[in-house]
Design an enzyme around this catalytic site. Structure first.
Site, PDB file in Angstrom:
ATOM      1  N   LYS A 268     -32.065 -19.760 -10.381  1.00 29.65           N
ATOM      2  CA  LYS A 268     -31.036 -20.330  -9.503  1.00 29.65           C
ATOM      3  C   LYS A 268     -29.682 -19.785  -9.946  1.00 29.65           C
ATOM      4  CE  LYS A 268     -28.641 -24.731  -8.474  1.00 29.65           C
ATOM      5  NZ  LYS A 268     -28.661 -26.218  -8.556  1.00 29.65           N
ATOM      6  N   ASP A 273     -21.069 -24.988  -7.742  1.00 27.87           N
ATOM      7  CA  ASP A 273     -21.677 -26.020  -6.899  1.00 27.87           C
ATOM      8  C   ASP A 273     -20.703 -27.181  -6.714  1.00 27.87           C
ATOM      9  OD1 ASP A 273     -23.296 -27.756  -5.532  1.00 27.87           O
ATOM     10  OD2 ASP A 273     -24.633 -28.201  -7.237  1.00 27.87           O
ATOM     11  N   LYS A 280     -19.211 -33.403  -4.531  1.00 26.80           N
ATOM     12  CA  LYS A 280     -19.324 -34.086  -5.817  1.00 26.80           C
ATOM     13  C   LYS A 280     -17.993 -34.765  -6.153  1.00 26.80           C
ATOM     14  CE  LYS A 280     -22.656 -30.899  -7.957  1.00 26.80           C
ATOM     15  NZ  LYS A 280     -23.745 -31.862  -8.177  1.00 26.80           N
ATOM     16  N   ASP A 291     -23.956 -23.672 -12.955  1.00 28.93           N
ATOM     17  CA  ASP A 291     -25.094 -23.869 -12.062  1.00 28.93           C
ATOM     18  C   ASP A 291     -25.828 -22.556 -11.757  1.00 28.93           C
ATOM     19  OD1 ASP A 291     -26.621 -25.821 -10.882  1.00 28.93           O
ATOM     20  OD2 ASP A 291     -25.531 -25.805  -8.977  1.00 28.93           O
ATOM     21  N   ASP A 350     -25.799 -31.212  -1.386  1.00 31.53           N
ATOM     22  CA  ASP A 350     -25.711 -31.010  -2.835  1.00 31.53           C
ATOM     23  C   ASP A 350     -27.085 -30.716  -3.450  1.00 31.53           C
ATOM     24  OD1 ASP A 350     -24.536 -30.816  -5.299  1.00 31.53           O
ATOM     25  OD2 ASP A 350     -24.249 -32.972  -5.584  1.00 31.53           O
ATOM     26  N   GLU A 352     -28.854 -28.151  -3.155  1.00 30.32           N
ATOM     27  CA  GLU A 352     -28.827 -26.788  -2.626  1.00 30.32           C
ATOM     28  C   GLU A 352     -29.712 -25.828  -3.416  1.00 30.32           C
ATOM     29  OE1 GLU A 352     -26.723 -27.885  -4.790  1.00 30.32           O
ATOM     30  OE2 GLU A 352     -26.739 -26.238  -6.229  1.00 30.32           O
ATOM     31  N   ARG A 354     -32.709 -26.054  -4.621  1.00 33.63           N
ATOM     32  CA  ARG A 354     -34.094 -25.951  -4.130  1.00 33.63           C
ATOM     33  C   ARG A 354     -34.160 -25.131  -2.851  1.00 33.63           C
ATOM     34  NH1 ARG A 354     -34.373 -32.389  -3.996  1.00 33.63           N
ATOM     35  NH2 ARG A 354     -32.871 -31.984  -5.653  1.00 33.63           N
TER      36      ARG A 354
END
Ligand code: BES
Ligand code: MN
Ligand code: ZN
Length: 520
Positions: A268, A273, A280, A291, A350, A352, A354
């Site tokens: 990933k 993010d 967030k 991230d 959020d 995201e 996956r």
């Protein structure tokens, strides 16, 4: 990286002398005994006065140990190895890591490693090298006296050739760890999908074949999930495809003869993010520069494998995007079509990671039909609730692969703990209007429902044309593991082999797993 050398035992004329001492070693031997004699017994007396016993984690610095006019070290740092009978590579590495901060204000250090086997001398060096990492690109006002001065570490060993041979591949792995840490440490205005892709291309120098996909290619491939995450940012997404042909190649990583099934690693690479429209809270949001740590680990791993000329065919894929809110951002409620053909209702923008991984996993299976597939991702805050910062969450459809990863983790201080998967969790991501939704019903078991989401893209990853191929329709079992590294990618305290900051978690772990099981 520190300059590491292996030398024949001789007393250093200056700098620091590091003395690894086992708990029940019964006095000093070798170089340490010579030094004690040269210092008129001061060393033994000082260690006794400090109640230094050689216990794990114990250390003791003796300043100016030499008599007037005698050449010798300006300080001696004794570090405990723990019980001699339990001395392992991990213990030697941890002791090396513990020694490093005590000697970094000297330009040179010598380690009296003449009492330990050469492989452990190399492990001690590894601990010092890894702990010596620093990310200081953006400091312009550091005072000279605050800068670490240590440049060179010489390990005195009874067998220089054996220690050198053990160190050579370890050094390549340390370089891979440093690369991963560098990438994770970079601020998000510097590291975006495009600049991260540039850093992947640098691996070509090592013999890795690198391709970069952009939004055009992604559109053609039908990667609606990946593109949905990317659409809110002015920074275009990228996917890096890195191939290392160490088994079927001609010795420099270039493909020479037809290749068997590679082992695949997927990361990933969300370079920042914000959460997107499901934004967030402000507190701690700056952490979300890390991230992309799963992607960084894959890049570092490929560098390590190529750097040590590993006899394995491996592919590394990294999905790189920035998750931003904007007038063009993905909305909660959007339905996207993934490369696999499966549709996803995006309940929370959020969740995201996956979405990114789903498309990259499908692409990986379609193109490479891998023998095994491991993904790494800072996927959920929930894994930190479950495991803290001590273990990464390990999810797998395959007991053997899970056991291999767990074992590799124990040997590299990158511990993994297996978590469950199952239908009861899978049910929680059913959608009323699409094939699935991207979050479970509540926060409970959040790292598991995330893993369930990923598992829906293992096997059946391709479209109908792929039916029957390995990973094509689940007809043949594809061993897959997912590592949720949200809690282990970054550390707020110093660890034996990791100064606080980016850990590079995953590089050593998967390098070890490859070395143990996938090199012919
Ligand atoms: N990148 C985060 C997960 C994360 C959180 C990593 C904290 C490191 C530290 C991920 O994209 C995310 O936002 N996950 C959400 C999922 C939720 C919306 C179902 C989370 O964990 O809150
Ligand atoms: Mn997120
Ligand atoms: Zn994320």
């Amino acid at each position: 990286m520190l300059d590491i050398a292996f030398v024949k035992p001789a007393l250093p004329r200056g700098g620091a002398l590091v003395l690894p001492v086992a708990e029940d070693s019964g006095g000093l031997g070798g170089l340490a005994a010579d030094l004690d004699a040269a210092a008129g017994g001061a060393l033994k007396r000082a260690l006794a006065a400090a109640e230094f016993k050689g216990r794990k984690g114990q250390s003791c610095t003796i300043w100016a140990p030499m008599p007037d006019g005698a050449a010798g070290p300006s300080r001696i740092v004794a570090v405990g190895l723990g019980k001699a009978s339990e001395l392992s590579a991990e213990a030697a590495e941890a002791a090396g890591g513990a020694a490093l901060p005590q000697v970094r204000s000297e330009r040179e250090a010598t380690v009296a490693a003449d009492g330990m086997p050469p492989e452990l001398a190399a492990a001690f060096a590894m601990g010092m090298a890894l702990r010596g990492y620093r990310f200081h690109r953006y400091r312009t006002q550091e005072k000279d006296e605050d800068k670490p001065k240590l440049e060179r570490v010489s390990l005195a060993t009874g067998s220089v050739p054996d220690a050198k041979a053990a160190w050579a591949p370890m050094r390549a792995v340390a370089e891979g760890v440093f690369l991963a840490r560098d990438l994770v440490s970079e601020p998000p205005n510097v590291l975006n999908p495009e600049t991260m892709a540039d850093r992947c291309r640098d691996l070509e120098k090592l013999g890795v074949q690198v391709e970069i996909l952009g939004p055009k290619e992604m559109k053609k491939l039908g990667m609606g999930a990946m593109l949905g995450v990317a659409q809110g940012s002015v920074n275009e997404p990228r996917i890096a495809v890195m191939q290392w042909f160490g088994a079927s190649g001609n010795g420099n990583g270039k493909k020479a003869k037809p290749q068997g099934k590679p082992v695949a690693f997927i990361g990933k690479g969300v370079t920042f993010d914000t959460g997107g429209i499901s934004i967030k809270p402000a507190g701690g949001m700056e952490d979300m520069k890390f991230d992309m740590a799963g992607g960084a680990a894959v890049i570092g791993l490929m560098a390590a494998l190529a750097g040590r000329r590993a006899k394995v065919d491996a592919v590394g894929l990294v999905g790189m995007v920035e998750n931003m809110p904007s007038g063009n951002a993905q909305r909660p409620g959007d339905v996207v079509k993934t490369m696999s053909g499966k549709t996803v209702e995006v309940i929370n923008t959020d969740a995201e990671g996956r979405l990114v991984l789903a498309d990259v996993m499908s692409y990986c299976q379609d193109r490479f039909q891998p023998a095994a597939m491991v993904d790494l991702a800072t996927l959920t805050g929930a894994i930190i609730v479950a495991l803290g910062h001590e273990h990464a969450g390990l999810f797998s459809n395959d007991d053997e692969l899970a056991a291999r990863i767990t074992a590799a983790g124990k040997g590299t201080a990158e511990a993994c703990w297996r978590m469950p998967l199952g239908d009861a969790y899978d049910k929680q991501i059913r959608s009323d209007i699409a094939d699935m939704k991207n979050v479970g019903g509540g926060r409970q078991g959040g790292s598991i429902t995330a893993a369930q989401f990923l598992q829906r893209f293992v096997g059946g990853g391709g479209k109908d044309k792929d039916k029957g191929k390995n990973g094509g329709d689940g007809q043949q079992h594809l061993p897959w593991a997912h590592l949720d590294i949200a809690g282990t990618a970054w550390t707020t305290k110093d660890l034996p082999s990791v100064p606080k900051g980016a850990t590079g978690f995953g590089v050593r772990l998967l390098d070890r797993m490859v070395a143990a099981h996938y090199e012919g």
